[in-house]
Design a protein around this motif. Structure first.
Motif, short mmCIF file in Angstrom:
data_model
loop_
_atom_site.label_atom_id
_atom_site.label_comp_id
_atom_site.label_asym_id
_atom_site.label_seq_id
_atom_site.Cartn_x
_atom_site.Cartn_y
_atom_site.Cartn_z
N LEU A 1 6.55 -1.13 12.26
CA LEU A 1 7.52 -0.18 12.80
C LEU A 1 8.63 0.07 11.79
O LEU A 1 9.19 -0.86 11.21
N ARG A 2 8.91 1.35 11.59
CA ARG A 2 10.00 1.77 10.69
C ARG A 2 11.10 2.40 11.53
O ARG A 2 10.83 3.27 12.39
N ILE A 3 12.35 1.96 11.31
CA ILE A 3 13.50 2.47 12.06
C ILE A 3 14.43 3.14 11.07
O ILE A 3 14.94 2.48 10.14
N LEU B 1 -0.65 -0.07 2.63
CA LEU B 1 0.58 0.69 2.87
C LEU B 1 1.20 1.16 1.56
O LEU B 1 1.68 2.29 1.46
N VAL B 2 1.19 0.31 0.54
CA VAL B 2 1.75 0.69 -0.75
C VAL B 2 0.95 1.82 -1.37
O VAL B 2 1.51 2.78 -1.95
N PRO C 1 3.67 5.08 -0.02
CA PRO C 1 4.79 4.33 -0.62
C PRO C 1 6.16 4.92 -0.27
O PRO C 1 7.14 4.19 -0.28
N GLU C 2 6.20 6.21 0.05
CA GLU C 2 7.48 6.83 0.36
C GLU C 2 8.04 6.34 1.71
O GLU C 2 9.23 6.51 1.99
N ASP C 3 7.19 5.72 2.55
CA ASP C 3 7.63 5.23 3.85
C ASP C 3 8.13 3.79 3.81
O ASP C 3 8.58 3.27 4.84
N ALA D 1 8.37 -4.86 -4.19
CA ALA D 1 8.95 -3.81 -5.04
C ALA D 1 9.02 -2.48 -4.31
O ALA D 1 9.98 -1.72 -4.48
N ALA D 2 8.01 -2.17 -3.48
CA ALA D 2 7.98 -0.90 -2.77
C ALA D 2 9.06 -0.83 -1.69
O ALA D 2 9.64 0.23 -1.45
N THR D 3 9.33 -1.94 -1.02
CA THR D 3 10.35 -1.93 0.04
C THR D 3 11.76 -2.04 -0.56
O THR D 3 12.69 -1.41 -0.08
N SER D 4 11.91 -2.89 -1.57
CA SER D 4 13.18 -3.04 -2.30
C SER D 4 14.39 -3.14 -1.36
O SER D 4 15.32 -2.35 -1.44
N PRO D 5 14.40 -4.13 -0.44
CA PRO D 5 15.49 -4.20 0.53
C PRO D 5 16.74 -4.89 -0.02
O PRO D 5 16.69 -5.61 -1.02
#
Length: 776
Positions: free
Chosen positions: A651-653, A674-675, A679-681, A704-708
């Motif tokens: 889930l993305r919020i 998912l990557v 990747p934009e999501d 690296a893709a999420t980079s939180p």
């Protein structure tokens, strides 16, 4: 001379100062050094006893502070050292209290022998243990052989007392410190268990009485008669306690000070009657003194029968003070007896201030003494007045201590107090006394007590079943309690005092506190501390949803009931608009039924293939929007087979102030998918670390893709899987994220606002010295 009279060393003022000092110590984030506390104690005792006038109260306050600190330091210092955490030990000891036999385990306490062969930290230690059912062996379990008072040799796996930390949760670490529990653990090898001596002592006798009550009273009320007769609440289930709380009757069901007072009064009458029959005894001891001594002995014996529970000990101390005054022919007012009892309790065990019963008992008596000093002339009116005073005066304390208020309580108590206290309880006690003289003689009295109980219970069952019976209250701000106490004081002033209607406004911070909801466009995430599992609350300005519901064991611990639901109440959640189940594993879905019972949400979403009634599918691309915040699923896609962890609802919020990503328990394969496909999501400000930080997830590409900015880990302290893996934590930190873990900090509360990402952990929000040294 006037100053001495105004401030006696053991008066009400000194008692209040002593209690205030101990309470101030319990509010500290860390304890001062023991040597400093010892010096402060000597100074405080000297000032308390030697200084004349009201300045001696400062000495009492200092003495209470230092004494409480020394007791706490001794209790914490006796706990299992960190170097021996999860170690195996073979110990001999005696089973204390009454073991609690559950469907899949038996819980009990063991007092370890002072054996020179044991490590020093285990000699004489008190342990809280579990003996689990044999699930991977055909060998019959021996846990049912445990009897109170028996001595055993057991092989144990131990760890220091540790509990979950959530808003509104039970603080098991504080309880362990107050109860002087050195370690918790479980029986490791059943084959090595050996009973060395048969059951003996008061606990063995109590267990025998409880068994005979069960035989004499086979109906549903048997467990209540056992509770009233012996303080044995083992038979009461969660549903029973919930009903008792809803009707405000918990103070009557277990043995309380009132029951001890009844026994003391009976023995006083018995002693006086004996002295009347044999007048020659008056030549040795006057009859009033003999009656007082008999009252004390009866109260002391009954407290032993009840296992020396704290409410009984308080009453015994009060009776002891009154008896001493009578023996020394010194009249004492009730307020003076109350003050002396408070002084005695704090001097003996200042950690007793951590119990709710201490404050409710002394608070209730203090309110009655102030509001009804001349009670006794008009019994019916005095009884109704006492009910009003107790209900209003103790409401602030009850709301703070339990986070709830019983709207049905005043009405239920109007019936229960006279009926139970004057009929059910005396019959239960008579049965216990008769059975103590000869096994079996108490059966008739116990059956009469059960019959009287059954006549009243349908009314309470109906009152407790009302949806308005129990009012759950969010955690209030610190100033809510003094304001509510001032409001109660104002309302209980004599008639004619102006402005009483305005006093109602002072209740608002306690009964209707600000819930601190997000503003439109903002979102709040609370990662609850549920052990090895996950449960996350998401809130917008007007909506709330839960992502996973915590773990549960069949016929055992249910985090949904014990952790998630109390936290939701404390956070002021009134309803859940949606439940999302990431996947069907027990550490995520176990608490679902408990949550749905209290919060029947409109929708439940789960992956295709999870067999849960009423669930709709969470599917990649689907989503919704609430209060300016967008929710969207990234996984699983249409027709994706159910593969457990790999089928987790991702889930993305998205809000105006940042993004949150909740990936459930996905592993390397789904992370790479998912990557590669979207990747934009994936970029997000806050990410829940997949699969509790397993080494089979959190690949370098996914990190690296999420980079939180913030990576959150939900896992159990010392879990057998080793979550979170140190390399995984290092990977997130190398990616620029701050890592917050529930094992270390408890529940994590995150807000995405116009000021940025704001996060805090529950343990640091309310730092207490009983955990600050180990978990920061």
């Amino acid at each position: 001379m006037t100053a001495m009279i105004a401030a006696p060393p053991l008066g009400v003022g000194a008692a209040a100062a002593l209690v205030a000092g101990a309470l101030a110590c319990l509010r500290l984030p860390a304890l001062p050094p023991a040597a400093l506390l010892a010096v402060l104690l000597l100074i405080g005792l000297a000032a308390w006893w030697r200084i004349r006038g009201r300045w001696r109260w400062a000495g009492a306050l200092l003495a209470g502070f230092a004494l409480c600190g020394l007791h706490a330091a001794a209790s914490l210092g006796a706990q299992l050292p960190a170097a021996h955490e999860r170690g195996d030990f073979t110990v001999t000891g005696r089973v204390t209290g009454l073991p609690e036999v559950e469907t899949r385990r038996t819980r009990f306490q063991l007092r370890v022998d002072d054996d020179p062969a044991l490590p020093e930290f285990l000699r004489g230690a008190r342990l809280r243990l579990s003996w689990y059912e044999n699930e991977w062996s055909d060998e019959p379990t021996r846990r049912h052989e445990l009897k109170p008072g028996a001595e055993w040799r057991l092989q144990l796996r131990l760890r220091a007392p540790r509990g979950l930390r959530n808003p509104g949760s039970f603080d098991s670490e504080r309880h362990a410190m107050a109860a002087r529990i050195a370690a918790t653990g479980y029986v490791r090898e059943q084959a090595a268990a050996e009973q060395l001596r048969p059951p003996r002592g008061i606990d063995a006798w109590r267990d025998g009485i409880a068994t005979r009550i069960g035989v004499a009273v086979p109906g549903e009320s048997s467990r209540y008669v056992r509770a009233l007769a012996l303080g044995d609440t083992r038979g009461l289930e969660d549903a029973d306690w919930e009903l008792l709380r809803a009707t405000g009757l918990t103070h009557l069901i277990a043995i309380s000070g009132f029951h001890v007072g009844l026994v003391a009064g009976f023995f006083a009458l018995l002693g006086a009657a004996l002295w009347r029959l044999f007048p020659a005894l008056c030549m040795r001891i006057p009859r009033p003194q003999a009656a007082a001594a008999a009252a004390f002995l009866g109260a002391l014996g009954y407290a032993a029968v009840a296992g020396f529970a704290l409410p009984t000990v308080r009453t015994v101390l009060m009776i002891a003070v009154s008896v001493a005054a009578r023996l020394w022919r010194r009249p004492l007012r009730i307020s003076e007896s109350l003050a002396l009892a408070a002084v005695a309790i704090v001097l003996v065990d200042p950690l007793a201030l951590l119990s709710a019963g201490f404050w409710l008992s002394f608070g209730g008596v203090a309110w009655l003494l102030w509001c009804l000093p001349q009670a006794g002339r008009r019994p019916l009116r005095d009884f109704l007045s006492a009910q009003w005073v107790a209900t209003l005066g103790l409401l602030p304390l009850s709301a703070i201590l339990f986070g709830q208020a019983s709207l049905a309580g005043p009405l239920a108590n109007l019936v229960a107090i006279p009926w139970w206290s004057l009929l059910v309880v005396p019959l239960s006690l008579v049965g216990t006394a008769l059975d103590g003289l000869h096994a079996g003689w108490g059966s008739g009295a116990w059956r009469l007590a059960a019959a009287a109980f059954d006549l009243s219970w349908p009314l309470f069952d109906r009152l407790g079943g009302s949806p308005l019976a129990l009012w759950w209250l969010p955690e209030p701000p610190w100033f809510a309690l003094p304001m509510a106490m001032l409001a109660a004081f104002w309302l209980l002033l004599p008639r004619g005092v102006p402005g009483k209607a305005l006093a109602l406004l002072l209740w608002l911070p306690l009964l209707w506190p600000d819930r601190g909801l997000p503003r439109p466009g903002e979102v709040e995430l609370v990662v609850l501390d549920v052990g090895q599992g996950s449960a996350l609350l998401l809130r917008t300005a007007g909506h709330a949803m839960l992502y996973d519901m915590g773990p549960a064991i069949r016929d055992g611990y249910d985090a949904g009931e014990r952790a998630v639901v109390p936290a939701l109440h404390a956070l002021g959640v009134r309803r859940l608009d949606m439940l999302v189940l990431s996947h069907g594993d027990a550490d995520h879905a176990g608490g679902l039924d408990a949550v749905r019972r209290r919060f029947p949400a409109r929708r439940l979403l789960a992956p295709e293939g999870v067999d849960i009634e009423g669930a709709s599918e969470c599917m990649a691309g689907s989503g919704w929007q609430r209060d300016g915040v967008r929710f969207r699923f990234l996984h699983p896609p249409l027709h994706f087979p159910y593969l457990g962890n790999e089928s987790s609802c991702v889930l993305r919020i998205e809000s105006a102030h940042g993004t949150i990503l909740l990936p459930g328990d996905i592993g390397e394969a789904i992370e790479q998918r998912l990557v590669g496909r979207g990747p934009e999501d994936l970029p997000a400000d806050v990410v829940l670390v997949p699969h509790h930080g397993s080494r089979h997830s959190s690949t370098a590409g996914f990190v690296a893709a999420t980079s939180p900015r913030l990576a959150l880990v939900s896992a159990g302290h010392g879990n057998r899987f080793g979550h979170p893996d140190p390399q995984v934590v290092a990977r997130w930190q190398a990616g620029g994220a701050e890592v917050l873990e529930t094992p270390a900090g408890g529940a994590v509360r995150v807000r995405l606002t116009e000021d940025g990402v704001v996060a805090e952990t529950e343990r640091l929000r309310r730092v207490r010295f009983w955990d600050s040294g180990r978990f920061r």
